[in-house]
Design a protein around this motif. Structure first.
Motif, PDB file in Angstrom:
ATOM      1  N   THR A 326       0.839  -1.205   0.000  1.00 38.03           N
ATOM      2  CA  THR A 326       0.000   0.000   0.000  1.00 38.03           C
ATOM      3  C   THR A 326       0.871   1.251   0.000  1.00 38.03           C
ATOM      4  OG1 THR A 326      -0.259  -0.279   2.400  1.00 38.03           O
ATOM      5  CG2 THR A 326      -2.092  -0.977   1.021  1.00 38.03           C
ATOM      6  N   ALA A 327       2.032   1.191   0.658  1.00 37.08           N
ATOM      7  CA  ALA A 327       2.957   2.337   0.613  1.00 37.08           C
ATOM      8  C   ALA A 327       3.432   2.562  -0.817  1.00 37.08           C
ATOM      9  CB  ALA A 327       4.147   2.110   1.537  1.00 37.08           C
ATOM     10  N   GLY A 330       0.744   4.237  -2.630  1.00 40.76           N
ATOM     11  CA  GLY A 330       0.690   5.631  -2.198  1.00 40.76           C
ATOM     12  C   GLY A 330       1.968   6.393  -2.517  1.00 40.76           C
ATOM     13  N   GLU A 331       2.933   5.711  -3.152  1.00 39.93           N
ATOM     14  CA  GLU A 331       4.206   6.328  -3.527  1.00 39.93           C
ATOM     15  C   GLU A 331       4.874   6.975  -2.317  1.00 39.93           C
ATOM     16  OE1 GLU A 331       3.259   8.659  -7.050  1.00 39.93           O
ATOM     17  OE2 GLU A 331       3.107   6.818  -8.235  1.00 39.93           O
ATOM     18  N   ASP A 332       4.899   6.204  -1.241  1.00 39.87           N
ATOM     19  CA  ASP A 332       5.464   6.658   0.019  1.00 39.87           C
ATOM     20  C   ASP A 332       6.717   5.816   0.287  1.00 39.87           C
ATOM     21  OD1 ASP A 332       6.039   7.318   2.624  1.00 39.87           O
ATOM     22  OD2 ASP A 332       4.160   6.556   3.471  1.00 39.87           O
ATOM     23  N   ALA A 333       7.857   6.474   0.414  1.00 36.93           N
ATOM     24  CA  ALA A 333       9.134   5.761   0.592  1.00 36.93           C
ATOM     25  C   ALA A 333       9.283   5.289   2.039  1.00 36.93           C
ATOM     26  CB  ALA A 333      10.287   6.670   0.186  1.00 36.93           C
ATOM     27  N   SER A 415      -3.753  -1.808  -4.586  1.00 39.03           N
ATOM     28  CA  SER A 415      -4.517  -0.592  -4.890  1.00 39.03           C
ATOM     29  C   SER A 415      -5.999  -0.747  -4.559  1.00 39.03           C
ATOM     30  CB  SER A 415      -4.377  -0.280  -6.377  1.00 39.03           C
ATOM     31  OG  SER A 415      -5.036  -1.293  -7.135  1.00 39.03           O
TER      32      SER A 415
ATOM     33  N   VAL B 419      -6.452   0.529   2.181  1.00 33.06           N
ATOM     34  CA  VAL B 419      -5.498   1.001   1.171  1.00 33.06           C
ATOM     35  C   VAL B 419      -5.286   2.504   1.324  1.00 33.06           C
ATOM     36  CG1 VAL B 419      -5.036   1.219  -1.299  1.00 33.06           C
ATOM     37  CG2 VAL B 419      -6.170  -0.840  -0.425  1.00 33.06           C
ATOM     38  N   ASN B 422      -3.227   3.357   4.482  1.00 31.47           N
ATOM     39  CA  ASN B 422      -1.825   2.960   4.422  1.00 31.47           C
ATOM     40  C   ASN B 422      -1.096   3.430   3.175  1.00 31.47           C
ATOM     41  OD1 ASN B 422      -1.285   1.513   6.929  1.00 31.47           O
ATOM     42  ND2 ASN B 422      -3.120   0.417   6.277  1.00 31.47           N
ATOM     43  N   GLY B 423      -1.861   3.956   2.223  1.00 35.42           N
ATOM     44  CA  GLY B 423      -1.227   4.610   1.083  1.00 35.42           C
ATOM     45  C   GLY B 423      -0.723   5.987   1.454  1.00 35.42           C
TER      46      GLY B 423
END
Lengths: 427, 427
Positions: A326-327, A330-333, A415, B419, B422-423
């Motif tokens: 999910t990260a 969400g494009e979360d590093a 997603s 999602v 956590n995204g």
């Protein structure tokens, strides 16, 4: 124009909940030259009546026309609940010894075309769909027979178009047909490989070793580096099957066939093994590219493990972590989630946190971005990190600092679309 | 009124994409009578400055005021990457032997109030938040000290309200404070248990055995039937911690304390064990009830296993299957996915598909709905199946037909909301 207030609401709603646009996948099924495809096979995809709408293809048939039935080797799911076609295909292979009774490597070129009834006993079958639903077997047998008897086999062909039609016929939630072909030369002889696969959900194969053992080359068909290293959702199918066919049609009649044998010609063996492995990897990766709801294609590389199995386990765990996936969506590093997944499974040697490093490797060739080095968090350039995770393709690299073994896994993100597809799959 | 066309679009959009309304959870944190809470503890939740907004509580303090420091036993995450507070708390317990140096079960009632510097060495700490972010330790120490020294401890209390404030202070994505209390009587003496927990995501604990071993009762604190049997997303935290404290404050000064001991009084021992286990289960289940994005609370019961570990593994696999969890969200009685998950992991004895049964058990006491009986799919009444999966609470029961052992897991569904949360967790 709608009233501004409602419009603003719709916009906000869309920006928070709606799925991101899916990556375009048109380049993944561009036409291939007919000359890449192996000789001696004819294929088609037809409508046999399994699906209701007559315009939908629902049955693919692949027929070996040269030298009698092809030699076959296959790997099957390790799921305790094996789908009916898995059981049937296993029986067919056991009975026939992988087709080797036809000439033990060299093929019996005078084998007559078998009648349809015999064909059933030499046919490997695969199916897909909702588990527990009985498929209309009469329609399927009629469909196969209609293509397998010379008289009515007018749909069969050996061109790209025929292969593509077959690949299309067994798609379910797949968004494009998965078909690849390549040719290469060993000792002046041309070899051709063509392959199709399907799958987009319930993807986490863990297939057993081929039985009977493949007659030609001892390649690890299970795909340590291909099919057994992909994950969409971590769920193992009851139907996972890989079949490799070879009928020697490329060998001209005047030529004596030589098997590619490790002892006899190590270079030839290694070339063939590497080509087949790379080809299998390419096919396996297509499944992840088309993962249900996927917006990312992620390579998880685990290095510095005491054993291959350890590296593979860690790569699998990262590839199935809902929080990592999910990260990614969400494009979360969020590298902490990668670390938590890495540390969550027992390995053959205890992990030493001070020797573990995590980095993002961009696919454009620019420098990797270290996130954790020997257990110490790096001061991460969040702008650069965001840039890397915003790309469709990304590699996560984890160094365990425990040994020399490594493994890769290919996975995708998690997603809204995945939830949507699988929340209403049957309805 | 907006133009009808746009309105229809919005409606369609909402019905396909938007999250379902979350179940109301107000009944899960109704006030409890003060008389249920153990004597000899004071608590509070304060704003210490970790969170920016001054109105947000961010630090909970629990202080044992009777008989000196409480006896403690604790279990910690098995993750190789242990969060700093886990390492610190383990050290504190190792050094103090679980507080037993204060009197080995019977407490040293004359122990003076320790000065703040000593308290640091007797304090068990826990934290939560983004992995890898350093917390402002000065603020935390100042916050603890402000409550731990008698002079400034004006926020501390022992009422429900004080407990609730503490439970609120360590919430992150939790939507309600998780607090329970109960009292029961053994041999005419009243025992009180109160407990708090937190967690909504990164929930799949697998904690090790308590170290040092608990001084009083040999209850399996790891919670075979509680904390080690819950899953929200299958991701193991680096911070999982259970702490049990006892300070004997309920024993009046004139009374000689007797430990509850299995050999000495088996009935008393079993009553205490069962009460503590049920209490731990209740607390553990609250986490699943509040699982990120959860709209369902699902009990997975696996029976007929050769060993407890086998049953637990299968229950865990079903509870983490993305396909099972999205089907639950979509209220789709897709038992094939349960079966695929069941068969996907190796057990100590091979599964025989013809002995496996799967059913849905409604929580309203109405008849269970068999889906698969001894490997044969039942003709399922889809209306009834839909009715059962549409309820907020549901039990999935799997009979393996291999033995007499069983296990339970508690899990939730997988929703758009999960999602979404956590995204964008860090942003």
């Amino acid at each position: 124009m709608p009233p501004p207030r409602l419009f603003a609401q719709v916009k906000r709603f869309a920006s928070t909940i709606v799925s991101k646009p899916m990556p375009s996948k048109t380049h993944l099924h561009a036409p291939l030259p007919d000359s890449l495809f192996p000789k001696g096979y004819v294929l088609t995809g037809i409508h046999s009546g399994i699906k209701k709408k007559p315009e939908l293809l629902d049955l693919a048939v692949i027929l070996s026309t040269a030298n009698g039935p092809a030699t076959a080797a296959a790997c099957f799911t390790r799921n305790a609940f094996k789908a009916a076609p898995v059981v049937v295909s296993q029986e067919v292979l056991q009975r026939s010894g992988g087709g080797r009774r036809m000439g033990n490597g060299a093929r019996d070129r005078r084998a007559p075309r078998a009648p349809p009834s015999a064909l059933v006993h030499e046919t490997l079958v695969m199916s897909t769909g909702v588990i527990g639903q009985t498929l209309p077997i009469e329609k399927i047998i009629a469909g196969i027979s209609s293509q397998a008897t010379a008289a009515s086999a007018r749909n069969l062909g050996s061109t790209f178009e025929a292969w593509e039609r077959a690949a299309r016929a067994f798609m379910t939630t797949d968004t494009f047909p998965k078909l690849r072909a390549r040719s290469f030369t060993i000792n002046g002889k041309e070899y051709r490989l063509a392959g199709m696969d399907k799958g987009a959900g319930m993807i986490h194969p863990n297939m057993g070793p081929p039985a009977p053992a493949p007659p030609a080359v001892g390649v690890d068909l299970r795909g340590r580096w291909s099919f057994n290293s992909i994950s969409v959702d971590g769920d193992m199918s009851t139907n996972d099957t890989i079949v490799v066919l070879a009928n020697g049609a490329a060998i001209s009649d005047s030529e004596i066939q030589e098997e590619i044998d490790e002892e006899h010609d190590k270079t030839a063996y290694e070339t063939f093994r590497d080509e087949l492995t790379a080809f299998a990897t390419e096919l396996a990766q297509l499944v992840v590219r088309d993962g249900e709801g996927a917006t990312k294609f992620v390579t998880v590389s685990v290095e510095g493990a005491p054993t291959y199995e350890d590296a593979h386990k860690v790569a699998s765990r990262i590839s199935t972590s809902a929080l990592v996936k999910t990260a990614l969506f969400g494009e979360d590093a969020n590298w902490g989630r990668i670390l938590a997944a890495t540390g969550s499974i027992p390995l053959s040697a205890p992990l030493d946190p001070t020797r573990v490093s995590v980095s993002f490797v961009p696919v454009d060739g620019s420098s990797p971005l270290p996130l954790l080095v020997n257990g110490e968090p790096e001061k991460v350039d969040e702008v650069r990190a965001k840039e890397i995770v915003s790309a469709e393709d990304l590699e996560i690299k984890v160094e365990l600092g425990l040994g020399k073994e490594s493994a890769k896994y290919w996975t995708c993100d998690f997603s809204y679309e995945y939830v949507k597809i699988n929340g209403d799959y049957r309805t």
